[in-house]
Design a protein around this motif. Structure first.
Motif, PDB file in Angstrom:
ATOM      1  N   SER A  67       0.854  -1.176   0.000  1.00 49.57           N
ATOM      2  CA  SER A  67       0.000   0.000   0.000  1.00 49.57           C
ATOM      3  C   SER A  67       0.892   1.229   0.000  1.00 49.57           C
ATOM      4  O   SER A  67       2.118   1.117   0.061  1.00 49.57           O
ATOM      5  CB  SER A  67      -0.922   0.020   1.228  1.00 49.57           C
ATOM      6  N   HIS A  68       0.266   2.373  -0.015  1.00 45.89           N
ATOM      7  CA  HIS A  68       1.018   3.624   0.035  1.00 45.89           C
ATOM      8  C   HIS A  68       1.761   3.763   1.360  1.00 45.89           C
ATOM      9  O   HIS A  68       2.674   4.556   1.479  1.00 45.89           O
ATOM     10  CB  HIS A  68       0.078   4.810  -0.192  1.00 45.89           C
ATOM     11  N   ARG A  69       1.375   2.977   2.349  1.00 40.94           N
ATOM     12  CA  ARG A  69       2.023   3.017   3.659  1.00 40.94           C
ATOM     13  C   ARG A  69       3.144   2.003   3.812  1.00 40.94           C
ATOM     14  O   ARG A  69       3.778   1.942   4.866  1.00 40.94           O
ATOM     15  CB  ARG A  69       0.989   2.777   4.747  1.00 40.94           C
ATOM     16  N   THR A  71       6.582   0.240   3.959  1.00 42.73           N
ATOM     17  CA  THR A  71       7.948   0.722   4.144  1.00 42.73           C
ATOM     18  C   THR A  71       8.805   0.205   2.989  1.00 42.73           C
ATOM     19  O   THR A  71       8.393  -0.693   2.247  1.00 42.73           O
ATOM     20  CB  THR A  71       8.544   0.200   5.465  1.00 42.73           C
TER      21      THR A  71
END
Length: 85
Positions: A67-69, A71
């Motif tokens: 996802s955009h989150r 790392t």
């Protein structure tokens, strides 16, 4: 073998921008080529991905577990598994 990642996004998408920044950070370490595709430029891409961008694809397979989150380490792990499969 070329390590090509297709990145589906659209301009002004903050989620796409966040994932792209992480992708660009891991790109050199993994030896990736990134092909960025604007879903607004192709009706089929828009239909397929309008509600799910950002999307990464490797060897014709949409990647899950990112996802955009994500790392850098998480993204690198998913990409490394995708190129082994």
């Amino acid at each position: 073998m070329d390590k090509i990642v297709v990145f589906y996004s659209k301009p002004g998408c903050c989620l796409c921008d966040a994932l792209e920044a992480t992708l660009r950070r891991v790109q050199p370490d993994l030896g990736l080529s990134v092909e960025k595709r604007n879903i607004l430029s192709n009706p089929e891409w828009f239909t397929d991905f309008q509600y799910t961008i950002p999307v990464l694809e490797v060897n014709g397979h949409t990647l899950t577990g990112i996802s955009h989150r994500s790392t850098g380490a998480q993204l690198a792990a998913v990409l490394e598994r995708a190129f082994v499969a």
